[in-house]
Scaffold this active site. Structure first.
Site, short mmCIF file in Angstrom:
data_model
loop_
_atom_site.label_atom_id
_atom_site.label_comp_id
_atom_site.label_asym_id
_atom_site.label_seq_id
_atom_site.Cartn_x
_atom_site.Cartn_y
_atom_site.Cartn_z
N GLU A 131 0.76 -1.27 -0.06
CA GLU A 131 0.00 -0.16 -0.05
C GLU A 131 0.93 1.34 -0.16
OE1 GLU A 131 -3.06 2.62 2.62
OE2 GLU A 131 -2.54 0.72 3.39
N ASP A 137 10.24 5.50 15.57
CA ASP A 137 10.13 6.68 15.37
C ASP A 137 10.80 7.49 16.49
OD1 ASP A 137 9.29 9.42 14.59
OD2 ASP A 137 7.17 9.04 15.29
N ASP A 154 10.94 11.54 17.79
CA ASP A 154 10.59 12.90 17.77
C ASP A 154 10.92 13.59 18.76
OD1 ASP A 154 9.03 15.17 17.39
OD2 ASP A 154 7.11 14.07 16.68
#
Length: 559
Positions: free
Chosen positions: A182, A248, A250
């Site tokens: 996808e 991730d 951040d």
């Protein structure tokens, strides 16, 4: 989740094959920093399960990884359309108001294959450079990074589609690893298209040039083509099958301890938090789990993403991803919570190794550069983390008498006063453990673990342009991690100007140009990042080929 971030609210139209989706899509967290002014949390976030106490998980590597591999399905090689042109979205007089017809966007019939730019053949039969020669694009000083003309030139001339295809396909010839993958596009008009899929890299490039998205994201490989999901009557017939495990980091999750910047702002001082996090997480993934094909990618503004492409990692189900994320999660609790590090003694080998990595950084990056306890209220937070009341009273008295005392001096005061007998009942072991926990609280990675727990989570593709900064999301060479400068990463406008500058300074005769054809990215400062990516992909393909050979040999022996 203790340290996850959410995009800032705004209006956003999300399209799924021309209609609104039944459920909001999974959306990357940290890599949504550029959309702070134009994304809606409710429109794009998947609901996620709250983790159980992951510190109590017992991870058995033999049970965690499934090495079964699907058979590759070959697709025919591609070529340029008959007219040699690629369809693009027309820009109106006002480029910010490009109109996209939904009936044109959601046509599942595949067009003719396009060709990768570095191997296209012109009508005269001569080999063209990559991509076909384009007129110089004059960048206006006021041009925005997301201007359609800028993005279109970037996709046509610079973006490394070939290597992205090979990275996601795990082979040279197209397979379901790519065909059932996808992709999600954010268009210039803020429409969000999910469940896009392509048989090969040529078709991906062609559609990106046609739609000219401001960015695009990568999702999982499904059991069937994502475009065909509505034709499947059983929900179990369409489900995520594999995806790279991702992490991730951040910097907004560090706002309570970084003193130099906050929110979306960064500088070299606070980037050291990302450097420390990469060192710790990378070491754990390689040494504790045996992963090899790990690529760290700069998010374009204030963070970094890890993509783990080992076949064992790609095949992990959600429960195993959650277990690994829990294994790496140490900092728990929000900004208003108390003690955020509560680990058992003796320390787990992973934590002992992490402390060894982080100790040197703590002295320079935390005590000196961040100076986190210079203010009285911040110093009070330090005292809350120490176990002995009498020692705390002595330290408070000393610091109140010397306003402005540096964090380095205050940290040294702890041992100095402990040795003077300020507390007659001091437990030295408890004090040592508390200081170790403080080092971890101020240096250990603060991961957005929700990103890592589910296969369906979409994550921004490497090499896309961050709309807020214009910087390209480039890979980070971990062998030269200390040298990486997030503020020195080239912007899309700089790259296009570099191409024009190179071509202006390297005018040669036709015969000389035919001798050596350079791809446009080779004329820019993006070249070392693309070459690093190409090397990473090459190593991955080499291992995948070996796995397939071993499987074929085993099948032959069974026969």
């Amino acid at each position: 989740m203790p340290h996850s971030t959410s995009p800032e609210p705004s209006s956003r139209l999300e399209e799924e094959d021309g209609v609104l989706p039944d459920a909001p899509p999974a959306e990357p967290s940290e890599d949504e920093e550029a959309a702070e002014s134009d994304r809606s949390t409710d429109a794009v976030m998947h609901s996620v399960e709250v983790a159980t106490d992951s510190s109590k998980m017992d991870i058995k590597l033999d049970d965690m990884f499934d090495d079964d591999e699907d058979e590759d399905e070959e697709f025919p090689s591609s070529g340029l359309p008959a007219n040699g042109k690629v369809e693009t979205v027309e820009a109106r007089k006002d480029p910010s108001k490009i109109e996209v017809k939904l009936e044109d966007l959601f046509d599942d019939d595949e067009d003719e294959d396009g060709e990768f730019p570095n191997s296209s053949v012109a009508a005269n039969g001569k080999l063209e450079s990559s991509p076909p020669a384009a007129a110089s694009l004059q960048i206006a000083p006021s041009a925005k990074y997301t201007d359609p003309e800028i993005m279109l030139a970037f996709y046509q001339r610079i973006f490394p589609f070939r290597y992205l295809f090979q990275w996601l396909n795990h082979a040279i010839k197209p397979s379901n690893d790519f065909g059932h993958r996808e992709f999600a596009f954010t268009l210039q008009n803020d429409a969000y298209l999910r469940y896009q899929s392509f048989e090969n890299g040529d078709l991906l490039r062609k559609d990106i040039i046609r739609l000219n998205p401001s960015r695009f994201e990568i999702g999982p490989v499904y059991t069937a083509n994502p475009r065909d999901r509505k034709a499947l009557h059983k929900s179990t017939a369409f489900r995520p099958m594999s995806k790279e495990m991702v992490f991730d980091i951040d910097l907004t999750d560090y706002d309570e301890i970084r003193t130099c910047c906050n929110k979306a702002n960064i500088c070299h001082k606070c980037w050291s938090f990302v450097t420390m996090a990469i060192k710790v997480v990378d070491a754990a993934l390689r040494q504790d789990f045996g992963f090899e094909h790990i690529m760290w990618v700069y998010s374009g503004r204030r963070g970094a993403h890890a993509w783990i492409s080992d076949k064992r990692a790609r095949n992990l189900d959600d429960s195993k991803r959650k277990a690994i994320a829990g294994y790496l999660e140490v900092i728990k609790g929000g900004a208003q919570s108390g003690k955020k590090v509560n680990v058992r003694r003796p320390l787990h080998p992973h934590l002992a190794r992490s402390l060894d990595i982080l100790k040197a950084h703590f002295q320079t990056e935390i005590l000196e550069n961040q100076d986190p306890w210079s203010e009285p209220d911040k110093a009070a937070r330090l005292l809350e983390l120490l176990p002995d009341k009498a020692l705390n009273d002595a330290l408070r008295k000393k610091w109140d008498a010397a306003p402005g005392r540096s964090s380095s001096s205050k940290w040294a005061d702890i041992d100095a006063l402990a040795k003077t007998g300020a507390s007659k009942n001091l437990d030295t072991t408890a004090l040592r453990d508390a200081k170790q926990d403080i080092v971890l609280e101020y240096t250990y990675p603060r991961l957005d673990v929700e990103v890592s727990k589910k296969q369906i989570h979409l994550l921004k593709s490497p090499f896309v342009v961050h709309p807020g900064t214009g910087r390209v999301c480039v890979p980070i060479d971990t062998e030269r991690l200390e040298e990486f400068d997030p503020l020195g990463v080239p912007t899309v406008t700089e790259l296009l100007a570099e191409i024009d500058g190179w071509e202006g300074a390297n005018t040669k005769s036709d015969d000389e140009r035919e001798t050596k054809k350079l791809q446009d990215y080779e004329k820019t400062s993006l070249k070392p990042y693309v070459e690093y990516f190409r090397s990473h992909v090459s190593n991955l393909l080499r291992e995948e080929k070996g796995i397939k050979r071993e499987r074929d040999e085993e099948d032959a022996m069974e026969f």
